[in-house]
Structures are given as C-alpha cells and as structure tokens.
Design a protein around this motif. Structure first.
Motif, PDB file in Angstrom:
ATOM      1  N   CYS A  23      16.322 -23.778  49.906  1.00 16.44           N
ATOM      2  CA  CYS A  23      17.118 -22.945  47.809  1.00 16.44           C
ATOM      3  C   CYS A  23      18.113 -24.004  47.866  1.00 16.44           C
ATOM      4  N   GLN A  24      18.456 -24.573  47.408  1.00 15.90           N
ATOM      5  CA  GLN A  24      19.888 -25.205  47.354  1.00 15.90           C
ATOM      6  C   GLN A  24      20.196 -25.918  45.939  1.00 15.90           C
ATOM      7  N   LYS A  25      21.430 -25.753  45.342  1.00 17.41           N
ATOM      8  CA  LYS A  25      21.180 -26.460  44.124  1.00 17.41           C
ATOM      9  C   LYS A  25      21.558 -28.119  43.870  1.00 17.41           C
ATOM     10  N   ASP A  26      21.648 -29.024  43.165  1.00 16.33           N
ATOM     11  CA  ASP A  26      21.264 -30.412  43.157  1.00 16.33           C
ATOM     12  C   ASP A  26      22.716 -30.517  42.447  1.00 16.33           C
ATOM     13  N   GLY A  27      23.705 -30.566  42.619  1.00 15.72           N
ATOM     14  CA  GLY A  27      24.856 -31.070  41.586  1.00 15.72           C
ATOM     15  C   GLY A  27      24.160 -32.844  40.369  1.00 15.72           C
ATOM     16  N   SER A  28      23.504 -33.053  41.316  1.00 16.00           N
ATOM     17  CA  SER A  28      23.738 -34.411  40.966  1.00 16.00           C
ATOM     18  C   SER A  28      22.905 -35.015  40.440  1.00 16.00           C
ATOM     19  N   LEU A  29      22.176 -33.530  39.762  1.00 14.77           N
ATOM     20  CA  LEU A  29      21.113 -33.570  38.070  1.00 14.77           C
ATOM     21  C   LEU A  29      21.783 -33.836  37.386  1.00 14.77           C
TER      22      LEU A  29
ATOM     23  N   TRP B 177       8.953 -25.049  43.081  1.00 16.13           N
ATOM     24  CA  TRP B 177      10.243 -24.066  43.267  1.00 16.13           C
ATOM     25  C   TRP B 177      10.457 -24.730  44.075  1.00 16.13           C
ATOM     26  N   MET B 178      10.818 -26.347  44.484  1.00 13.55           N
ATOM     27  CA  MET B 178      11.941 -27.336  44.986  1.00 13.55           C
ATOM     28  C   MET B 178      12.545 -27.772  43.370  1.00 13.55           C
ATOM     29  N   THR B 179      11.918 -27.899  42.406  1.00 15.78           N
ATOM     30  CA  THR B 179      12.636 -28.226  41.135  1.00 15.78           C
ATOM     31  C   THR B 179      13.619 -27.067  40.543  1.00 15.78           C
ATOM     32  N   CYS B 180      12.341 -26.111  40.917  1.00 16.02           N
ATOM     33  CA  CYS B 180      13.537 -24.542  40.059  1.00 16.02           C
ATOM     34  C   CYS B 180      14.870 -24.507  40.778  1.00 16.02           C
ATOM     35  N   CYS B 181      14.944 -24.746  42.357  1.00 19.03           N
ATOM     36  CA  CYS B 181      15.755 -24.531  43.036  1.00 19.03           C
ATOM     37  C   CYS B 181      16.854 -25.516  43.043  1.00 19.03           C
ATOM     38  N   ARG B 182      16.434 -27.075  43.185  1.00 22.43           N
ATOM     39  CA  ARG B 182      17.517 -28.457  42.531  1.00 22.43           C
ATOM     40  C   ARG B 182      18.084 -27.224  40.951  1.00 22.43           C
ATOM     41  N   LEU B 183      17.347 -26.770  40.265  1.00 23.35           N
ATOM     42  CA  LEU B 183      18.580 -26.709  39.022  1.00 23.35           C
ATOM     43  C   LEU B 183      19.318 -25.212  39.783  1.00 23.35           C
TER      44      LEU B 183
ATOM     45  N   GLU C 151      13.057 -18.817  36.996  1.00 23.81           N
ATOM     46  CA  GLU C 151      14.264 -17.644  36.694  1.00 23.81           C
ATOM     47  C   GLU C 151      15.176 -17.682  37.172  1.00 23.81           C
ATOM     48  N   GLY C 152      16.577 -17.226  36.070  1.00 28.43           N
ATOM     49  CA  GLY C 152      18.117 -17.334  37.371  1.00 28.43           C
ATOM     50  C   GLY C 152      18.672 -16.037  36.639  1.00 28.43           C
ATOM     51  N   LYS C 153      19.852 -15.525  36.812  1.00 30.14           N
ATOM     52  CA  LYS C 153      20.687 -15.094  36.282  1.00 30.14           C
ATOM     53  C   LYS C 153      21.483 -15.486  35.016  1.00 30.14           C
ATOM     54  N   GLU C 154      21.797 -17.185  34.880  1.00 30.82           N
ATOM     55  CA  GLU C 154      21.808 -17.207  33.930  1.00 30.82           C
ATOM     56  C   GLU C 154      21.411 -18.906  33.317  1.00 30.82           C
ATOM     57  N   LYS C 155      21.637 -19.299  32.199  1.00 27.07           N
ATOM     58  CA  LYS C 155      21.284 -20.947  32.021  1.00 27.07           C
ATOM     59  C   LYS C 155      21.925 -21.614  32.778  1.00 27.07           C
ATOM     60  N   THR C 156      21.204 -22.626  33.036  1.00 23.55           N
ATOM     61  CA  THR C 156      22.421 -23.551  34.113  1.00 23.55           C
ATOM     62  C   THR C 156      22.864 -24.796  33.471  1.00 23.55           C
ATOM     63  N   PHE C 157      21.832 -25.045  32.882  1.00 23.95           N
ATOM     64  CA  PHE C 157      22.246 -26.395  31.861  1.00 23.95           C
ATOM     65  C   PHE C 157      21.126 -26.139  29.991  1.00 23.95           C
ATOM     66  N   GLU C 158      22.409 -26.655  29.528  1.00 24.46           N
ATOM     67  CA  GLU C 158      21.609 -26.927  28.051  1.00 24.46           C
ATOM     68  C   GLU C 158      20.646 -27.882  27.865  1.00 24.46           C
ATOM     69  N   ILE C 159      19.389 -27.571  26.415  1.00 21.25           N
ATOM     70  CA  ILE C 159      18.644 -28.112  26.771  1.00 21.25           C
ATOM     71  C   ILE C 159      18.719 -29.517  25.905  1.00 21.25           C
ATOM     72  N   ARG C 160      18.919 -30.738  26.026  1.00 18.98           N
ATOM     73  CA  ARG C 160      18.889 -31.512  25.206  1.00 18.98           C
ATOM     74  C   ARG C 160      18.489 -32.021  24.387  1.00 18.98           C
ATOM     75  N   ASP C 161      18.591 -32.216  23.000  1.00 18.30           N
ATOM     76  CA  ASP C 161      17.513 -32.657  21.735  1.00 18.30           C
ATOM     77  C   ASP C 161      17.274 -33.907  21.815  1.00 18.30           C
ATOM     78  N   PHE C 162      16.425 -34.387  22.552  1.00 18.39           N
ATOM     79  CA  PHE C 162      15.298 -35.936  23.022  1.00 18.39           C
ATOM     80  C   PHE C 162      15.132 -36.014  21.387  1.00 18.39           C
ATOM     81  N   PRO C 163      15.162 -37.202  21.591  1.00 19.56           N
ATOM     82  CA  PRO C 163      14.008 -38.224  20.397  1.00 19.56           C
ATOM     83  C   PRO C 163      12.776 -37.511  20.446  1.00 19.56           C
ATOM     84  N   SER C 164      12.249 -37.744  21.446  1.00 21.36           N
ATOM     85  CA  SER C 164      10.882 -37.432  21.857  1.00 21.36           C
ATOM     86  C   SER C 164      10.253 -36.027  20.977  1.00 21.36           C
ATOM     87  N   ASN C 165      11.869 -35.506  20.567  1.00 19.64           N
ATOM     88  CA  ASN C 165      10.971 -34.017  20.571  1.00 19.64           C
ATOM     89  C   ASN C 165      10.399 -34.619  18.701  1.00 19.64           C
TER      90      ASN C 165
END
Length: 961
Positions: free
Chosen positions: A257-263, A304-310, A410-424
């Motif tokens: 379970c490791q964060k992937d900074g390239s994302l 779980w893999m996606t959560c870990c990468r985030l 889930e996590g102890k902090e927000k690891t990224f902001e949610i971008r408002d995509f045009p698809s909204n």
C-alpha cells in the motif's frame, strides 16, 4: 398480489428448511451425554478425510522434555487416520439431516457473533475433557479456540456470546505451554509464554506458568474470572469453543500500500489528480479524518490498490463509519449506491477483517449473504423508510470480489482536491440551492403526510392534473420562492413539455376543446428553471421530482433566448397576450410566488402517469390494458410518448436519451425489505408443526418448547440482502440497454424499458420492489383545497369495520353515543382516530349538550386536553362553525354553528378546537401542534346507526379493533 404472496410463502418455506436448528435447540434439547465410540473401532476406508482437513502447521521438534503441541497433534492425527468421511460436518446442518441422524449428537451448537473478526463459533454447552473438546472441533472441520491476539482476550464476551460468557469459568484452549523463544525452564518447571497449536503462533505472558504440579501432556485452560491462562489436568471437564481453521484472513502485505506521486499535479498551490487519472467523487469529514466516495467502478482488489495509490486506505467497517453514514444528508446523497469496504475474509472461512487497518474498534452490524458465497464486503445506504423498519441506514453484504462496485477510501487528510470537470454539467443536478425544508407543523404526518388548512395559504386552482397555489401578494427572489414552496411540500412551476405549456394557456382544453379559458391572473411568476454556478447557460428544472433540462421546443417570450442564460432564472409571463411564455431574469429580482404539486395524497409517479397519459392523448382503457397485461409489444406511438414522459418526470431519463444512474440505483435500494410478515408467520407455524409431527416417533429426541420459537432469520437475511445480488445483475443489463440504438427521442424510454424486460431479473424486481418507499404528494383531495373542512378520504379504508363494544359507550342523546374512555392514538392521528371507527370527534349542537360532554369527559379524564371536531371561522356570518366530520359536505347540517364562545387570536386560521383542563367549560381555536395531533388521546362521538350496525354484525358486543 396473491401470486406474489404465494411465491414468497414458497420461497420462505424452502429457505426455512435450511435453517440450522442446532443454535435454536441449544443445550436444553441436546444435553444427552456424548458417548463417543472408540475411534479404533470405526471402519476405515481407503480415502480418509486427511486430505480435507489440511494440516496448517508442522509438528515442532523437541524443545526440552516435551514437544509443545505433541498432545494436540496426536489427537488430530488420530481423528484423521481413523474417522470416516461421514463423521465430519461442514458448517451448519439443516433440520431434516439433524433430526434423522442416528449417531449420537455431538457437543455444542453454532453461535453467530458480530464482532472480533465477524465469524461463527461452535460453542460447547457441556463441559468435557480436553481430548473430547479437540475432537468435537475437528469433526466440525474447525479447531479449538485460539486466543492469540489481545483483542480476542479483551473481547471474549463477544466471541462466546452473552449466555456462555456468563456461565464460563474454565475454557479449554488450543495452546500448549512455553515456546521456541521462551522454552521450559527445567529448574523451575515454568515459562512465560504459550504456543498456539493450530497456527504455531506464540504469545508472551506477563506472568509465569508453573508446571511443577502437572505431568505431560500439558493442557492449557483459560480462567475467565481472573483473565489468566493456567495449566490444567487434561481429564478436567471444562467448556470449549471452536473457530475456523485460519485465524486471520489471507491478505496482501502492508508494504504493497504505497502512494503513487505520478497521479498528482499541483496547480495554484493545490494538489489535483491529473486529468488522465481524474474521476468524480466527494470528500466527507469524520472524527478521525476524511472519507472519499469515488464515482469509479472497480473490483475489490482494484479498490484497495486505487485507495493506496491515492495515499488512502479502503473504508474500514467500524462503528465510526456506521454513525457517520446514519445522517440525513449522507442518506440523501448516497442512497442505493454500493461502495466497496476494506473488509474481507479472502480465503479464511467465516472470519472477516478490515484489510490495511489495525483498529480494534468493533462493528456490530450483521453481514448478509455469508452463506451465499463471495469473500469481500460491500456497503449500501438503505432508503430512509426501510431504515425505520430494519434499523441502521447501512446494509453490508458479502459479494464476489471481482464485482464492479464504486470506490470507497478513507484517510487522515485530503490527499487531493476534486476538480470540477465539464462532465459535471452532463447531469441535470441542481447543486448549490437553498435547503428544501417542509415545515412539519403545517402537516398531518400519520398515516400519510398531508397539508392541513390548505385554504389558509392562498387561492387554489386545479389545472393539467396539478394543484396550483397562488400566494397572493407574495413576491420574492428565486431562492425565496423556492424555499417558500418547499415549506408547503410543493415546487415552483415547471413547464416540462410543450403540452404542459399549452395547458397553462388553456387549462380546460383537455376536458372541453371548445371552451376557452386561462389561469385567472396576469403576472410574472418564477418557475423552477435556472442554471447553476458551475454550469452557466444550461437551464434545468430544479424540483423535488423532475431532473431534466428545459426542452428546446418550449415557447419563449420575444427577445429572450435561453442560449444566452448566465446566472439566470426562468419566469413565466402569464400576461403575454399571445401565450404564457417563458423568459429569463436575474435570480435576485422579485417576482410572484406560485407553487404547484400533484393533486391528492398518493405516489407522485401515479400523479405524473395521469398527466402524461392525457398530454400524450392515450385513452385510459389502452393504458390500463398495457399495465395490467404487461404486453408492450403492440403499443402505439402515443403510449411510447407517455412512457417517455413518465420516465422523465421521475428522473430516470433526462435530455431525452440519457439514463440517470443515481436514480436507477435508488430504485435498486428500494428492494430492501421484500418480506410479507404474515407469510413469514405462516412459514414459522408450518415449520413448527412439521417438527412436532416427529415427536411421537422419535421420543428420545423430544422437541421442547424451544423449537416452537424457531425463527427463519437466515431466510429473512437472505431476502433482505437480495438487492445486492440483484443490483449486480441489473447493472450489467443497464449498460447493455444504455447502448441501444436510438430510433426516436420520444420513445427512447420505451425502448430502454423493453431492453430491461428481457432480463429475467426484471420480473424479480417488480415482485420485490417496495412501492411504499416512493415519494408522495402531500396535497389534500381536490375538493378539500378551498374549503376549511377536510374529509380525509385518502386516509380511511373503504371496508373499515372498527367497532366499539356497546358496553364501552355512554348515551349522549337519543341518536348519539360518546366513548366511555379515550381512544389511544397509535399509528393514526387525532383527526382520523374517530373517523376510522365510523364516528367523529365530539361536537355539540346546544350549549347544554356542550356542557354535558365537557363534564362527562372531565369526570373520566380531568387532566386531558379535549380535542373537538374540526371547526372554522365563517367570515361571512362572523361566527365559528363545526365541520361535523361524519357527514358529507353536501348533506344538510354538515356545517352548524358552535353554541359557545370560542377563544381565538385575531388571525383566526385554526385547524383544531380544544378544551384545556379545568372545571369550567372552555373552547379554544389553536394551531395543530405535534402533541395535539399524535400524543393526546381522544373521545369519540358515535352515531346510533353505527352502534346498531355493529351490534347486528357482532352480537357478542366484543371489540373488533
């Protein structure tokens, strides 16, 4: 309905036969001493069970004078070598197998536990020697309890269950004294450790085990009262408990379970997911950090893999999550949507654990579907009304780990902001609006919600199968208008299609094409149409039921073009000389407030059906034939347009050819409690009779009263969790049907429905769908809107036969009676409690009669607030009048003057007449408070004709309610 009930009875009966009577009979039924036949005398077969029970540990080499687990392994080997396959029982046994088994019954019974791994244990109600305890577990393909973690020792209460925990002082364990890291001290014959024989794990103790008074083999017992392990003579008799072979689920390593900074990428000092990796979702703050509910379909491993990468972890199923999700805003946003959790058993039978989490916090919710297969656990928010029946809002169930469900992290902090995509902007969601809150004090809520004193809010008009409320001289901004209509359970006007706009201009056209007429006002009024901040220029209807964009073929006021909307709200100009046209205005302008709602108390989908049928010019006989037969193969184009209209009104279809996934999933969530409880009771009765029929033949296995209370809990759990399995199948069908070729926008919903009907699951949906969870209209009946008295026709059963026994009545006049004691209000209301008994709340035609009623009630209930019949203030005659609820309004004497003075404020908009406690008669006109509506018992006035009819049909005079 009869067919559905019959089917449910059959299904429940079949499932009930699978219910294990072991845990229900318990120790009282099966206390017969187990006299095990010598293992050596059993017949050997070539293929033993040794290949079925896989030995998980190797016998350790000698450590000092004895092998740590030599005794345990000796017993295990003896069972493997000498037993035959029929000796072994896997999991629970059905009642028939148990009943006809000629062998001596084994010890114990299954107990389902809700914490510490969420597993099953097999508990021994009897006390037995160590060897017998080990054998009993092995014959169940389990092993003797291993308390190899601090959590298990600290929470032994939850492992054993309440009854056994309170009874147990000595409990056999699968441990042996000492270990490789702490061998036996030969001088003192002591050590400070244990070796757990099923898994070879070691436990260090903060005290010494003194073996001086014992000789090999050494057996370890747990002293529950003093919370310590002690050596014990193996011939000692103690309780025991068995558990599954593996003590922890087989999970990937924490290092994976490791964060992937390239994302990620940083923009303006904030961290976002790169566009090629981005997806929608929402953050929710909790006590310990944040939850992220992603709108991305993944299997359990991908979750779980996606959560870990985030930089997060999968959602832990603990009580903290349960408490967070059990809130109104979360329920509204996530209802019916299924998210993955961190919990899995991943190869370990009946023992669950939150992967990547070390929390010791417990989780008390039952997991459904354990016996149906699948090793991974998902969660879904139930419909609020279903939660009232079943308890918590969250439902959890095991499912196949390869299923595609939504991401949950889930996590102890927000690891990224949610971008408002045009698809909204691709979804017709109205975000950023004021809260839509209904004022409860304005409504009756039992048995259904309905607006009280509707005449007091303004002028009502009926048009196009809707009720329209003109709030006279009320103006406001769009937000103010939106909140005002919401408070009354209504919406701002919407013009869903050209047919409705035409109906606005000529509300009588549908009934009489030759008669001209317009709504009787010439004003500019707000509609529900607007754009939202994140999607400027895209106009949509923002109502409690309609989720769609404004159609392009609506008629607009000259000089107004919807393509140029920018922070704009839509109003309708009824003063336009050509046609009631639509126009744009800044949302901060003040305009007339006019609200609308489907007329009558009932499901909104029913109301929209009638409107769509008329607007599509479909004969009622043609529509009824289609719904009753289910034959959609020979429908006209008008019927297809009607179905399209209904689908758009309920929000399933938007923009003519798009499916709203959230609405679709919310439908799935309403298959939550497909249980006919009357049928369930019949199944229990049938099952009880079935078992009791064997009593005479099997006298040595007499069934006690315990079996008479046997419940079909497993069957209920399976049915209550059915929507999980159903959702998986219907999601596959959904994506298949979304790709159908569009022949015509006005018939897309029909084509989509035809595609869904080709699924076998669709038939199951209609049988299990709970229509009582549908959104309801809150308007009174059409004839009640402008009159001060309500009939409550929608609340009363046409076949009502509730009778009050003659002995419970007080003769008031020659033609009327009064109940001797107050009626207790339960699921009804003070307005309807007496109507349900073919009577009315008290009223009086003379002052003397009023005082007689008052004094009688005061003599029976001196401290009760007396609730009288409905009343209203007649402004023309300047006096208060009774409504006389038991009479139709067209009958003479339906409204009569009140013969005493009524205390009232200047406003005089009241819906209840009451007398407060006191010796002196009094009458007050007051608002309908919650206490008066539901918590104050009432006396009823019963006509003589009703009493005579009840005595005729029920000569014994007993009560029928």
């Amino acid at each position: 309905m009869v067919l559905v009930n019959r089917l449910l009875i059959q299904v429940l009966f079949l499932l009930s036969l699978l219910v294990d009577v072991e845990e229900v009979w318990g120790a009282k039924i099966r206390r017969k001493k187990w006299t095990s036949k010598p293992l050596k005398n059993k017949v050997k077969i070539l293929t033993t069970i040794a290949t079925v029970i896989k030995q998980t540990t190797k016998t350790p080499k000698n450590e000092g004078p004895f092998q740590f687990c030599n005794n345990y392994n000796r017993i295990k080997k003896s069972v493997q070598d000498t037993a035959i396959s029929e000796d072994f029982i896997v999991g629970k046994r059905d009642g028939i197998t148990e009943l006809f088994d000629v062998r001596d019954p084994q010890f114990g019974g299954y107990t389902k536990q809700g914490t510490i791994g969420l597993r099953y244990t097999f508990d021994g109600a009897e006390t037995v020697e160590y060897d017998r305890a080990v054998e009993a577990c092995l014959f169940r393909k389990l092993h003797l309890l291993a308390l190899d973690t601090p959590d298990e020792i600290a929470n032994l209460y939850f492992i054993l269950g309440t009854t056994l925990y309170e009874e147990v002082e000595f409990l056999w364990t699968s441990a042996a004294p000492c270990s490789k890291s702490d061998p036996l001290n030969k001088a003192t014959k002591s050590c400070s450790s244990l070796t757990w024989c099923p898994n070879n794990a070691e436990t260090r103790l903060n005290y010494k085990l003194n073996l001086r008074n014992f000789t090999p083999p050494y057996c370890i017992i747990y002293r529950n009262k003093i919370k310590r392990f002690e050596p014990m003579d193996c011939a000692f008799k103690a309780h025991f408990s068995c558990e599954s072979e593996c003590t922890r689920p087989i999970l990937p390593s924490q290092n994976e379970c490791q964060k992937d900074g390239s994302l990620f990428e940083k923009i303006g000092g904030k961290t976002y997911l790169k566009k090629e990796h981005g997806f929608r979702g929402t953050w929710e703050q909790n006590e310990l950090g944040f939850y992220f509910f992603g709108e991305k379909f993944v299997n359990w491993q991908e979750n779980w893999m996606t959560c870990c990468r985030l930089g997060l972890k999968p959602l832990a199923l603990i009580n903290t999550l349960l408490d967070h999700l059990d809130t109104p805003n979360i329920i509204a946003a996530m209802q019916g949507v299924v998210h993955w959790t961190a919990m899995t058993r991943a190869g370990c039978p009946l023992h669950f654990e939150n992967f990547l989490h070390n929390e010791s916090e417990t989780f008390f919710l039952a997991i459904y579907g354990i016996q149906k297969g699948g090793s991974c656990v998902a969660g879904s928010i139930r419909d609020p009304k279903a939660a009232e029946i079943l308890g918590p809002s969250l439902a959890v169930k095991t499912t196949i780990c390869a299923s595609k469900l939504l991401l949950g992290c889930e996590g102890k902090e927000k690891t990224f902001e949610i971008r408002d995509f045009p698809s909204n902007c691709d979804l017709p969601e109205c975000k950023g609006l004021p809260d839509c809150v209904m004022k409860d004090e304005l409504f009756l809520t039992q048995p259904f919600r309905v607006l009280l004193a509707s005449w007091s809010f303004g002028k009502w008009h009926s048009y196009c199968d809707n009720s329209i409320l003109e709030l006279q001289n009320e103006y406001g901004t769009w937000d103010e208008a939106y909140k005002r209509c919401c408070s009354l359970g209504m919406d701002l006007l919407s013009v869903h299609n050209p047919a409705k706009q035409d109906c606005f201009g000529n509300p009588y056209k549908n009934s009489n094409p030759n008669e001209k007429g317009y709504l009787p006002f010439r004003t500019e009024a707000w509609t529900a149409g607007r754009d939202i901040e994140s999607c400027r220029g895209q106009l949509r209807w923002c109502t409690g039921y309609l989720n769609d964009y404004l159609k392009k073929d609506l008629k607009w006021k000259q000089g107004h073009d919807p393509r140029f909307a920018n922070n704009s709200c839509v109003y309708i100009d009824f003063g336009d000389p050509d046609f009631p046209s639509l126009a744009l205005a800044d949302c901060s302008e003040k305009k007339q407030i006019i609200c609308e709602a489907p007329t009558g108390v009932g499901f909104k989908s029913q109301m929209h059906y009638q409107s769509c049928r008329r607007n599509s010019k479909v004969e009622e006989s043609e529509a009824e034939k289609m719904w009753n037969t289910g034959d959609l193969s020979r429908t006209s184009f008008s019927v297809k347009k009607m179905i399209q209209c209904v689908a758009e009104h309920i929000g399933l279809v938007y923009n003519s050819t798009q499916i709203n996934l959230h609405v679709y999933l919310r439908w799935m969530s309403r298959m939550v409690d497909p249980i006919n409880f009357a049928s369930t009771q019949k199944v229990k009765d049938d099952q009880r009779a079935f078992f009791l029929s064997f009593e005479a033949e099997f006298s040595d296995k007499k069934l006690t009263n315990t079996v008479k209370d046997v419940l079909v809990n497993d069957a209920l759990d399976d049915l209550r969790s059915a929507h999980f399995d159903f959702t998986t199948e219907m999601m596959k069908k959904l994506y298949e049907c979304k790709g159908i070729k569009i022949a015509n926008k006005e018939s897309f919903a029909f084509d989509f429905l035809m595609c869904l009907l080709q699924s076998r699951e669709m038939d199951r949906f209609w049988k299990l769908y709970d229509f009582n969870l549908e959104q309801r209209s809150v308007m009174p009946a059409d004839r009640d809107l402008n009159l001060p008295c309500m009939t409550f026709d929608n609340f009363l059963k046409s076949d009502s036969s509730l009778c009050i026994p003659a002995g419970g009545l007080f003769r008031l006049t020659e033609a009327a009676f009064l109940t001797q004691s107050p009626i207790i209000i339960e699921m009804s209301s003070s307005f309807t409690a007496c109507l349900e008994r073919n009577g009315s709340l008290p009223y009086a035609e003379t002052k003397e009669e009023f005082e007689t009623i008052y004094n009688y009630i005061r003599g029976v209930a001196p401290n009760l607030t007396i609730i009288w019949d409905q009343g209203f203030y007649d402004k023309l005659n300047t006096k208060f009048m009774w409504c006389r609820s038991e009479l139709g309004r067209s009958q003479p004497g339906a409204n009569i003057p009140i013969p005493v003075t009524v205390n009232a404020t200047a406003k005089q908009d009241f819906v209840m007449l009451v007398s407060l406690p006191g010796a002196k008669p009094n009458l007050h006109a007051v608002s309908a408070t919650e206490q008066l509506k539901y918590q104050t018992d009432v006396f009823c006035r019963i006509p003589k004709s009703v009493v005579v009819e009840c005595l005729t049909n029920n000569p014994t005079g007993t009560s029928e309610y």
